[in-house]
Design an enzyme around this catalytic site. Sequence first.
Site, short mmCIF file in Angstrom:
data_model
loop_
_atom_site.label_atom_id
_atom_site.label_comp_id
_atom_site.label_asym_id
_atom_site.label_seq_id
_atom_site.Cartn_x
_atom_site.Cartn_y
_atom_site.Cartn_z
CD GLU A 87 -2.59 -2.31 9.15
OE1 GLU A 87 -1.73 -3.10 8.71
OE2 GLU A 87 -3.43 -1.75 8.44
CD GLU A 125 -3.29 -0.82 1.79
OE1 GLU A 125 -3.66 0.35 1.95
OE2 GLU A 125 -3.93 -1.79 2.25
C1 BGC Z 1 -4.45 1.09 5.71
C2 BGC Z 1 -5.05 1.94 6.78
C3 BGC Z 1 -6.00 2.82 6.04
C4 BGC Z 1 -7.07 1.89 5.56
C5 BGC Z 1 -8.29 2.49 5.02
C6 BGC Z 1 -5.52 0.18 5.24
O1 BGC Z 1 -5.10 -0.79 4.41
O2 BGC Z 1 -3.30 0.46 6.09
O3 BGC Z 1 -4.23 2.43 7.69
O4 BGC Z 1 -6.46 3.90 6.72
O5 BGC Z 1 -6.55 0.91 4.72
O6 BGC Z 1 -9.27 2.10 5.82
#
Ligand code: BGC
Length: 941
Positions: free
Chosen positions: A799, A521
Site C-alpha cells: 500500500e 477495510e
Molecule cells: C484505502 C485506500 C483508499 C482510501 C481512501 C484507505 O484506507 O486502503 O486504498 O482509497 O482509504 O482514501
Amino acid sequence: MLRDTLFLFSFIVFCISSNGGLCVEGDHEVSPHYLLCEYRTNPLGIEELHPRLSWWLPKGVKRQTAYRLLVTSDVNLLNEENAEVWDSGKVESDQSIHVEYAGMPLHSGERYYWKVKVWDGNGRESNYSPVAYWQMGLLAPEDWKARWIGYPRDLPENQVRVVDEQTGKTQTIFTPPSPSPMLRHVFTLRDKPIRATIYTTALGLYELHLNGQKVGNRILAPEWTDYHQRIQYQTYDVTHQLHSGNNAIGAILGEGWYAGLVGLVGTRQYGSQLGFLLQMEIEFADGSKKTIISDEFWKGTIAGPIRGSDLIRGETYDARMEMPGWDTTNFNDQTWIPVVRLPAVEATLTAQANEPIRITQELKPVAISEPKPGTFVYDIGQNMVGWCRFQIRGSTGQTIELRHGEALNSNGTVYWENLRGNKPNDPVKEYQKNTYICSGSEGEFYEPHFTYQGFRYVEVSGLPYRPRLEDLQAYVFHSDAPIGGTFACSNADLNQLMENILWTLRGNLHSTPTDCPQRDERLGWMGDAQLFSQAVCFLMNMAPFYTKWCQDIRDAQADDGRFSDFSPNPVKDKESFLGAPAWADAGVIIPWRIYENYGDRRILERHFEAATRWIEYLQDQNPERIWQHSRGNDYGDWLNGDWLILENWPKEGANTPKEIFATAFWAYSTELVAKMAKVLGREHDQRRYSDLAKEIKAAFNYHYVQPDGRIEGDTQTIYALALHFDLLPEGLRDAAVRHLLRKIGEYNRSVSTGIQGTNRMMLELTNNGYTDVAYDLLLNRSVPSWLYMIDQGATTIWERWDGWVEGRGFQNPGMNSFNHYALGAVGEWMVRTILGIQPVKPAYRHFVIQPRPGGKLTYAKGRVETLYGPIEVAWDIQEERLTLCCTVPPGTTATVYVPVTEDETLEVIQGEIRNEVKKENGFYVCDVQADTYHFCTAYHY
Ligand code: BGC
C-alpha cells in the site's frame, strides 16, 4: 547466457507456433471456436433477453464477411433444417463479438444450444463451431415459488449502542459472530431426473449440500451486493447429484457482508436474521416436472460446529459438534426444529453475472519455524488470499488457533498490528484468527467456510507437537475472472513486479475490487479501482466482473447524483462516503474502460444516465467550473510523497492542492461522458458535455496555470494529470513536461506522486518522449520505488512505498497493507511501453504494437487476450539487431511500430505487408491485418 539461449529457442517456437498458416490442427482451427455468451463459456442463469454471443474466428481467417448462427432448445435439432429458436440465416457482417440474440422469445430456466459458422474475405465458408449453450435464469418474480426461510432465533437486532459513562457519548459496539444455522430437507423423487437446476441465495452466505456432497465449487456465495436493493442468486446443474427415492438437501449459513463486520462501517449493516432461498426445477424423461422449494417444511439447528464466522475476524469451529451425515437422508434430525418463514424480501433477485469466487490454486508452505516455544509459524512463500486446510492430531476439546499475517516481526513472530486498525468497540480482539476445537478423531482436518484471510504467514498455537510442513495447505481463491495476459522480459525484477501485480489482483477480487484483503477495510474503494483498471484489463477479462460492479456503483449512487467512495456502500443513506474527487469519478471511468477494452456498448447504455447525474451534480454545486464545493471526504492524491517517513526526504512539496486535483478529475470525467454520448449517438448530450469539459478546462487554466506552464501546487502529480487529462492548451504542454521533469529532478529522480498520479506520470513521460526517465523510475531501487519493495522480498504490491523500511521498520499500523494494488497500476505502463500493446478501437478491433526498449532490456514477450483472440508480442535485441514477432488476431488490424536506431531497412521475415512502410521518429511503421509477423532491423542501446 543459458537463459538467453533458452529465450531465443522459445522465441522461435513462439513465432512458428503462432503462425496460423503453418499450423492447422483440430476442429477449432478450421471453425469458429471459444464461443461465449455474455462473456462466459456455457453460462447458467442468464437474465439478458437478448444475450450477446461472441466467437473467435478460425485460425488463418483474416476477417469475417458473414456468419450464420443456429439456436435450439433441443441439442439434437441443432441443424440448419430444424433450428427452431433462431436461425440467423447468412448475415453479411464482420461482427464476431457481441452479436445480439434476435430469435424467438427466451424462456425462464430454459437451456439453449448454439453454434455458428463464418465466411472469410474470400467467401470461403467454415465448418460449424462446436456446440455451446446458455441457460436462462428465473426471469420474472412470479417464477420464484420458493419462500425465504431462516432459523428462528433472536439475534441482537443491530450493533449495540451504549452510552459511555465518562464522556456521555454513544458508542456502537460491534456484534460478535454467532453460530451458523444449518438447514435441511428430505424429498422424494420417483425417478432419476434428466435435468435438475437449483436457483439459490441467502441473506448472509451459504454453503449448499446435496446428498452428502457440497454443490458446486463456489466460496462466499451469494457474494456482495447492496442487499437492500439487489441480491444475487446462483444457478447449479445438479442433475447428477440426484437419484430416485429419498434425497436430502441442506445449507449452512454464514454472516458474511450481510450481518458480519464490513470494513470501516461495522457489523449488521444489512440485517441480523440470516435467510435462505432455494428453488430446484426437476425434469423427468417422460416430460413431467417437479419443483422443490425452501419453505416451512425444512428444519434447522444452530447446534452445528461453526460457532461463529466472520469474513474479517475469522471462524471458530468446534469439531465436537459436527453432525456426520446431516446432509444425507440417513440422519436423525429429531433435535432440529422447524424453520420460520421470513417476511418477503423487497430487494430484486438477480442472477450472478460474473465468475464466482472459487479456489484457483493450492500453495504448499516453504518453511516452518518456532519463534516461541509451542508457537509454530508456517511460511507460504507468497503473500496470498484465501484460507488454509490444516491437518491435526489432537485430543477431544483441545483448542488450536491459526492466526494469519503478512509479515514477520524481527523476532520471527507474525506481524498483525496492521490488521485491526483502531477498533475499541469490537469485542473480538484479534482479526484473521481461526480457532479449531478438536473432536479427537483420526485424520482430523480443518478448512474454514465463511471467512477469508490475507497472509503469507500462519501462526499455529495450541499443538502439543511440532507440526509437519505437509500438515498445512493454503488455498488461493478470488472471483475467477480468466487470466489471459502474460509478461516476461530479460529483467527478473520486472518479472517479479508483474507477478506481484497479478498476485495483488488475485488477492483483491472478491466480488468487488477491494483495496486490501487483510485488514479491517476490504472495501470496493472506487479511487483505487479506477486507477488500476487498465492494468487489470490487460491481465484478465474483467468485463463480467466490472459489469456486476457497475451495478453496485449505480446502487450506491446517492439520489442527488453523487457516486460513492466505495461500492457497495452500506452507509450511503447516512450521507457518508460519497462524492470524493477521483473516487466517485470511477462511476464514469470504469464503464468507459469496459467499453474501450471489450467494445461493450450495452454497459454505456445502462450507465449513461448515472454518469450524467454525477456530472450534473458537480455542475450545480460549482458554477465557477472549478470544483470548489462538495468534495466529500476529499482524499486528494492519496499517499503522495508527503506521507513518506524517510530520512532526508522533503516533508512537503508533493501534495497537490485538493481543489486543483478535483477540477482535473471533473474535466476528465465530463469529457468521458461526452465520449459516451458520442458512442450512443446522443448528439445533444455530446455537445453539452464536451462544451462543459471545455469550460472546466478553461477555468482550470485561468485559475491555476501560469503563462510559463507552471501549475499551482507544482507537484509531479498535477503535471501528470494535466497532461494525461489533456487539460492544457497545445502551447503549454511542452512547458508542463519540462516542469514535470524538474519536479522529478527535485526528488532526486524519484517518484513523489500518490496513488492517483504515479502511473499517469509514467504514461505521460512516455507519451512525451521521456521513456528513458520512466525506465529510470521503474528501475530505481531506493525507497520510494517498486524495486525497493522487491528487494525487501515483497511478493505483492504494498500500500505504501515505505510500508517497511530498513532501519525504521513498519509504517503506521493503522493503514499499512502489504497487498494493495494501487501502486501496481504501473502494470499498465509496462504492457503499453515494454510490450507496446495499446488499444485503439474498442475491444482491440484496431490496436497499436509499439514496443519501446529501454532500461537495458534485451527481450520482452507477452500477450493480451482480447475478445478476438490473443495479441502476442515478442522482441529481442542481440548483436545490434532487433527482432519483433507479433500476432494480430483474426478479425482485427494493427499498426506496428518497429523500433530502429540505424538508417537501415526493415526486414520482413514473415507476414505480408500491403501498405508502404514509413519511418517515423525512430520507428518503422506499417499497417497490418490479422496474421503473425516477424520483423528484423538494426537496434542498439
Ligand atoms: C484505502 C485506500 C483508499 C482510501 C481512501 C484507505 O484506507 O486502503 O486504498 O482509497 O482509504 O482514501
